[in-house]
Motif scaffolding. Structure first.
Motif, PDB file in Angstrom:
ATOM      1  N   VAL A  35       0.852  -1.190   0.000  1.00 15.68           N
ATOM      2  CA  VAL A  35       0.000   0.000   0.000  1.00 15.68           C
ATOM      3  C   VAL A  35       0.889   1.243   0.000  1.00 15.68           C
ATOM      4  N   GLY A  36       0.284   2.378  -0.319  1.00 15.64           N
ATOM      5  CA  GLY A  36       1.022   3.649  -0.222  1.00 15.64           C
ATOM      6  C   GLY A  36       1.066   4.445  -1.509  1.00 15.64           C
ATOM      7  N   GLY A  37       1.057   3.758  -2.658  1.00 20.99           N
ATOM      8  CA  GLY A  37       1.146   4.492  -3.916  1.00 20.99           C
ATOM      9  C   GLY A  37       2.395   5.348  -3.962  1.00 20.99           C
ATOM     10  N   ARG A  38       2.242   6.597  -4.315  1.00 25.80           N
ATOM     11  CA  ARG A  38       3.402   7.504  -4.408  1.00 25.80           C
ATOM     12  C   ARG A  38       3.929   7.905  -3.029  1.00 25.80           C
ATOM     13  N   ALA A  39       3.207   7.558  -1.983  1.00 25.78           N
ATOM     14  CA  ALA A  39       3.683   7.798  -0.625  1.00 25.78           C
ATOM     15  C   ALA A  39       4.220   6.510  -0.012  1.00 25.78           C
ATOM     16  N   MET A  40       4.711   5.614  -0.870  1.00 19.79           N
ATOM     17  CA  MET A  40       5.268   4.343  -0.421  1.00 19.79           C
ATOM     18  C   MET A  40       6.717   4.531   0.051  1.00 19.79           C
ATOM     19  N   SER A  41       7.106   3.795   1.074  1.00 19.73           N
ATOM     20  CA  SER A  41       8.498   3.790   1.534  1.00 19.73           C
ATOM     21  C   SER A  41       9.086   2.404   1.302  1.00 19.73           C
ATOM     22  N   LEU A  42      10.279   2.354   0.683  1.00 22.24           N
ATOM     23  CA  LEU A  42      10.933   1.086   0.367  1.00 22.24           C
ATOM     24  C   LEU A  42      12.422   1.169   0.672  1.00 22.24           C
ATOM     25  N   LYS A  43      13.029   0.023   0.944  1.00 18.98           N
ATOM     26  CA  LYS A  43      14.480  -0.016   1.107  1.00 18.98           C
ATOM     27  C   LYS A  43      15.140   0.034  -0.260  1.00 18.98           C
ATOM     28  N   GLU A  70      15.841   2.787   4.021  1.00 16.95           N
ATOM     29  CA  GLU A  70      14.458   2.995   3.606  1.00 16.95           C
ATOM     30  C   GLU A  70      14.243   4.458   3.235  1.00 16.95           C
ATOM     31  N   VAL A  71      13.743   4.669   2.022  1.00 15.27           N
ATOM     32  CA  VAL A  71      13.455   6.019   1.541  1.00 15.27           C
ATOM     33  C   VAL A  71      12.064   6.019   0.919  1.00 15.27           C
ATOM     34  N   ASP A  72      11.551   7.210   0.664  1.00 14.59           N
ATOM     35  CA  ASP A  72      10.245   7.336   0.034  1.00 14.59           C
ATOM     36  C   ASP A  72      10.384   7.222  -1.470  1.00 14.59           C
ATOM     37  N   LEU A  73       9.318   6.784  -2.104  1.00 17.53           N
ATOM     38  CA  LEU A  73       9.350   6.565  -3.544  1.00 17.53           C
ATOM     39  C   LEU A  73       9.649   7.855  -4.301  1.00 17.53           C
ATOM     40  N   GLY A  74       8.968   8.899  -3.940  1.00 17.30           N
ATOM     41  CA  GLY A  74       9.227  10.210  -4.526  1.00 17.30           C
ATOM     42  C   GLY A  74       9.030  11.232  -3.438  1.00 17.30           C
ATOM     43  N   PHE A  75      10.102  11.678  -2.842  1.00 15.54           N
ATOM     44  CA  PHE A  75      10.027  12.470  -1.618  1.00 15.54           C
ATOM     45  C   PHE A  75       9.221  13.758  -1.789  1.00 15.54           C
ATOM     46  N   HIS A  76       8.385  14.014  -0.811  1.00 11.91           N
ATOM     47  CA  HIS A  76       7.667  15.273  -0.754  1.00 11.91           C
ATOM     48  C   HIS A  76       7.229  15.501   0.689  1.00 11.91           C
ATOM     49  N   LEU A  77       7.651  16.613   1.289  1.00  5.98           N
ATOM     50  CA  LEU A  77       7.184  16.958   2.622  1.00  5.98           C
ATOM     51  C   LEU A  77       5.678  17.193   2.622  1.00  5.98           C
TER      52      LEU A  77
END
Length: 430
Positions: A35-43, A70-77
């Protein structure tokens, strides 16, 4: 009522949570394995790079030997702090997530933190109060006026910098002639008094995981690795979905797929031509995102900084971005660009140099162990500009709704997605 939600990103999960909270049976279908879509976090690793490709994100450069962080798929605050749509939604359903909030600094000739001093705020207060307390009817009229026009009228001293930078961050668009002044001031008024930016302590993915747990605790079902092939529409009414050859029927269907792609799963011939043409011509936004691993950030930890590169060959003539120090040992950055620029490797290299230049102003180069740059060619669903007006959550098809950062709801990114869920649930629960 039985609801089908297509997509388990923030919008889909937010819709699912609000409906499940009110006793509605919810089935969510997600083509990804998480789950998460563009707010997904992955290693960082094979799965991460494969996910980037699936989400239309190109790796521009990898420097050094990256670690499996672990980072976000496309970072955005998340903008707006505790007053933003995402936080309001979590509070509404009783989900607790630990957030790190911060003021915003500025990287210019000097490094200023915070960006606005107490004296700056005192000098600007009369004008800010005037703009932020404008009647809603007046703000509606101002939606036709560009920020470029507002800057000519009000832009002096520090106020000029504020009006040049923050509208770009709110809309993720660089071209001030396209940014609606009314939209910006309305968004700012809604967030008045909140922290400018926040970030979940354990990454964006934590929000999705908590929403997933909430839905499943209330008997909602989330089907991962299940791609919806078609929305079944009969006589102007959405009846169900097809997954491969299997048909499932529902009372209401909520789609969170990128809006311009909706006709890949819903036959265009079922929609009025005017609406279909309007949807196909909506434009998204884009950005260049970077992660830098560092040994020590010292007193920069938990701070966020903005920068502006003036008179450069990008849409709008200036480029605005952010550099953030929320993750332990990581610097997360992004710079705004257009989708066309994001597809141009030469422009991405230029944008990478702009980010690097600003990072080096606050972090000695020797402290950077490795970095990864990625071009997000499809960041926010629909750019909120004068010539690109977002549609409402209801479609011309009965019982078919759209959610996500594609609709006319408050904020941008995750806030817009969360607020779209509020709009849909208020209709369905009325």
């Amino acid at each position: 009522m039985k609801a089908c939600i297509i997509g388990a990103g923030i919008a889909g999960l937010a819709c699912g949570a609000l409906l499940a909270k009110n006793g509605i049976e919810v089935d969510i279908y997600e083509k990804e394995g998480e789950v998460g879509g563009r707010a997904m976090s992955l290693k960082i690793g094979d799965d991460y790079f494969k996910a980037l490709e699936r989400f239309n994100i190109d790796v521009i450069e990898i420097y050094g030997d990256y670690e499996s962080r672990e980072v976000d798929l496309g970072f955005h605050l998340i903008g707006g702090g505790k007053k933003g749509g995402c936080m309001k939604l979590l509070k509404k359903i009783g989900i607790e997530v630990e957030f790190i909030g911060s003021k915003i600094g500025f990287i210019g000739e000097k490094i200023n933190y915070p960006f606005l001093s107490k004296l700056d705020k005192i000098k600007m207060m009369p004008r800010i109060i005037q703009l932020l307390t404008t009647r809603k009817s007046k703000l509606e009229e101002m939606k036709k006026n560009s920020m470029e026009e507002m800057i000519k009228k009000y832009g002096k001293g520090k106020m000029k910098e504020v009006l040049e930078i923050f509208p770009r961050l709110i809309t993720t668009v660089n071209d001030l002639s396209k940014i609606s002044a009314g939209e910006v001031f309305f968004a700012q008024r809604e967030l008045l008094g909140g922290e400018p930016v926040i970030y979940p302590k354990n990454g964006l993915g934590e929000i999705s995981k908590k929403l997933k747990e909430y839905i499943e605790e209330r008997n909602g079902k989330i089907f991962l690795g299940k791609k919806v092939n078609e929305i079944i529409i009969d006589d102007g009414i959405a009846r169900g979905i097809k997954i491969k050859k299997e048909e499932k029927y529902y009372d209401v269907i909520i789609s969170t797929v990128p809006l311009q792609n909706i006709f890949l799963i819903a036959k265009e011939e079922n929609f009025p031509k005017e609406w279909a043409d309007y949807i196909k011509n909506l434009k998204p936004t884009a950005s260049l995102v970077s992660y830098h691993a560092v040994d020590d950030v010292g007193n920069l930890r938990n701070k966020s900084f903005v920068f502006i590169e003036r008179n450069c060959d990008f849409e709008g003539n200036d480029v605005v971005g952010m550099i953030d120090f929320k993750k332990e040992g990581m610097v997360q950055s992004y710079a705004i660009c257009s989708p066309e620029e994001a597809k141009n490797r030469k422009k991405m290299n230029e944008l990478m140099e702009i980010i690097e230049k600003n990072i080096k102003k606050i972090i000695p180069e020797k402290k950077v162990k490795w970095h990864i740059y990625s071009a997000v060619k499809y960041l926010d669903g629909v750019a909120k500009t004068i010539d690109c007006i977002k549609p409402g959550v209801a479609t011309p098809i009965k019982n078919l709704y759209i959610a996500g950062d594609y609709v006319n709801s408050k904020g941008v990114g995750m806030n817009c997605a969360a607020d779209s869920a509020n709009l849909i649930s208020s209709i369905l629960l009325a």
